[in-house]
Each structure stands twice: as structure tokens, then as C-alpha cells.
Scaffold this active site. Sequence first.
Site, PDB file in Angstrom:
ATOM      1  NE  ARG A 157       6.411  -0.779  10.329  1.00 43.15           N
ATOM      2  CZ  ARG A 157       5.317  -0.552   9.616  1.00 43.15           C
ATOM      3  NH1 ARG A 157       5.409   0.059   8.447  1.00 43.15           N
ATOM      4  NH2 ARG A 157       4.135  -0.910  10.045  1.00 43.15           N
TER       5      ARG A 157
ATOM      6  NE  ARG B  28       1.618  -4.772  11.190  1.00 41.68           N
ATOM      7  CZ  ARG B  28       2.645  -4.547  10.353  1.00 41.68           C
ATOM      8  NH1 ARG B  28       3.778  -5.216  10.504  1.00 41.68           N
ATOM      9  NH2 ARG B  28       2.528  -3.669   9.397  1.00 41.68           N
TER      10      ARG B  28
ATOM     11  CE  LYS C 215      -2.206  -0.673   3.893  1.00 41.25           C
ATOM     12  NZ  LYS C 215      -1.737  -1.972   4.394  1.00 41.25           N
TER      13      LYS C 215
HETATM   14  P1  AMP Z   1       0.643   0.682   8.961  1.00 36.81           P
HETATM   15  O1  AMP Z   1       1.927   1.387   8.719  1.00 36.81           O
HETATM   16  O2  AMP Z   1      -0.506   1.234   8.144  1.00 36.81           O
HETATM   17  O3  AMP Z   1       0.756  -0.821   8.838  1.00 36.81           O
HETATM   18  O4  AMP Z   1       0.240   0.980  10.492  1.00 36.81           O
HETATM   19  C1  AMP Z   1       1.081   0.594  11.544  1.00 36.81           C
HETATM   20  C2  AMP Z   1       0.290   0.517  12.843  1.00 36.81           C
HETATM   21  O5  AMP Z   1      -0.264   1.816  13.143  1.00 36.81           O
HETATM   22  C3  AMP Z   1      -0.912  -0.411  12.830  1.00 36.81           C
HETATM   23  O6  AMP Z   1      -0.550  -1.772  13.083  1.00 36.81           O
HETATM   24  C4  AMP Z   1      -1.769   0.181  13.946  1.00 36.81           C
HETATM   25  O7  AMP Z   1      -1.243  -0.149  15.217  1.00 36.81           O
HETATM   26  C5  AMP Z   1      -1.551   1.679  13.747  1.00 36.81           C
HETATM   27  N1  AMP Z   1      -2.574   2.260  12.829  1.00 36.81           N
HETATM   28  C6  AMP Z   1      -2.334   2.821  11.598  1.00 36.81           C
HETATM   29  N2  AMP Z   1      -3.493   3.244  11.052  1.00 36.81           N
HETATM   30  C7  AMP Z   1      -4.461   2.932  11.937  1.00 36.81           C
HETATM   31  C8  AMP Z   1      -5.880   3.089  11.962  1.00 36.81           C
HETATM   32  N3  AMP Z   1      -6.539   3.633  10.926  1.00 36.81           N
HETATM   33  N4  AMP Z   1      -6.548   2.659  13.051  1.00 36.81           N
HETATM   34  C9  AMP Z   1      -5.916   2.124  14.104  1.00 36.81           C
HETATM   35  N5  AMP Z   1      -4.594   1.916  14.154  1.00 36.81           N
HETATM   36  C10 AMP Z   1      -3.858   2.322  13.083  1.00 36.81           C
END
Ligand code: AMP
Length: 216
Positions: free
Chosen positions: A161, A172, A13
Site C-alpha cells: 500500500r 499516520r 483491526k
Molecule cells: P485505514 O485502512 O483504516 O488505515 O484507512 C486508510 C486511510 O483512509 C486513512 O489513513 C485515512 O486517510 C482514510 N480514512 C479511513 N477512515 C477514515 C476516517 N474515519 N476519517 C478520515 N479518514 C479516514
Amino acid sequence: MRILIFGAPGVGKGTQAKILSEKLQIPHISTGDVLRKAVSKGTELGKKAKEIMDKGELVPDDLMGKLVDEILHDDCCDTGFLLDGFPRTLHQANILDNVLERLDGGETLYVIYLQAEDEIILRRLSHRRQCKECGQIVNLDNITNENKCPNCGAENSFIKRKDDEEKIIKNRLKVFHETTEPVIEYYKDKAEIINIDGTNEIHLVTGNIMKELGKN
Ligand code: AMP
């Protein structure tokens, strides 16, 4: 143009969103990036989010809703936006409906859904690294020298990370299937849904998305 990009963690993404945001000249808003920045700066939001993110869980909807509301009201989003990582729950989708209605309810919303098998994702994420010097994200499978950043040339600069550890990745993915997948259903009657195979090479994925958006 208003675009939401969906898909399991690690499906690409962020990579696609960055490319598309340049091609379409709309801002890329990644809630994950915003949260990681808040964590590294030690802000109030960062303090609340850190432990939750480390476990691969979701930050509470009220905090996320407030954050996205503020960002989308910023002048930066007048021409549209590409939202990456939000909404992740049905409640967040309702929050976004309200925000968009206040901005201008009538504009078409595109939902890009990038797809890949969990096994592929697990492999991709456990081999994902970020250069601490320039921020470049790489996959160890795709570079010739595992100790040198192909973007800036820095040596031994790759970091992993915390949430890219296998146990956390599995959590996740579970959260994605249980909580976020139903959100795509929610948009079936509200948006133009574009299903895309996320396992192809990066430029092919981008080309397929652009074609579906009628932009080639
Ligand atoms: P990502 O980089 O999009 O995979 O996001 C990393 C982490 O940030 C996720 O595993 C959640 O802990 C948190 N996070 C990001 N976006 C959201 C969202 N819309 N709602 C809740 N937690 C989020």
C-alpha cells in the site's frame, strides 16, 4: 450487536474485524476499504480522498460523516455492525452519536481498543503486503516464500500500500495519537470499552475479544 474497533494503523483491526464479523454475523464496515474502493473506481469521493490518503492524513469529517450515515442506514446493518476506522475524530464521534440515535439510541455500544507499541506497528506495516490476485493481506515475516501468495498460490503478486511507506506510517501514527486517541476517552461514559493486547497471535486476540464480549 454494535461494535467499534479502534487502534493504531496496522494493529490488526482489519484482520480481527473480518474474523469477528463472521463469528458474530454482523457486517464489517471498514471506512479505509470503502475509500480505497472509491479511489480505484475513480468516483468523486475517490478523487477527493486519494491525495489525502497517500499522505496519511484524514479525509474531511463532513465527507466521512455522510458516507457512514449512508452505509449505516442501509438494510445490511439491521442486525448491528462492526465499524472499523470510524470515528477517527471527536467531530466524527458526534456525527455517529446522531446517526445511532436515529437508528435506535438504546442499544449497547462496544468499543474494542487494540493496542501495540509504535515500534511493533512500524515493523508490521512496512512488511505488510496484499496479493493483487486474491486480496489476501500477509506479513512477509510470517510467510515462508516471499514471492508466493499462501492463499491463492499466485507468484510475484504482492503489492505494498502506498501509505505503508515508513515516512507515511510515521505520519499516520502521529495522526492516530493526536486526533484519534482522544476519541477513546470520549467513549468512556458512553460505551463498554474493551482493552485488548494486539501483539498476541491472531487467534489469541480473537479469543480474548470474544471472551470480553461474553461470546464464548
Ligand atoms: P485505514 O485502512 O483504516 O488505515 O484507512 C486508510 C486511510 O483512509 C486513512 O489513513 C485515512 O486517510 C482514510 N480514512 C479511513 N477512515 C477514515 C476516517 N474515519 N476519517 C478520515 N479518514 C479516514
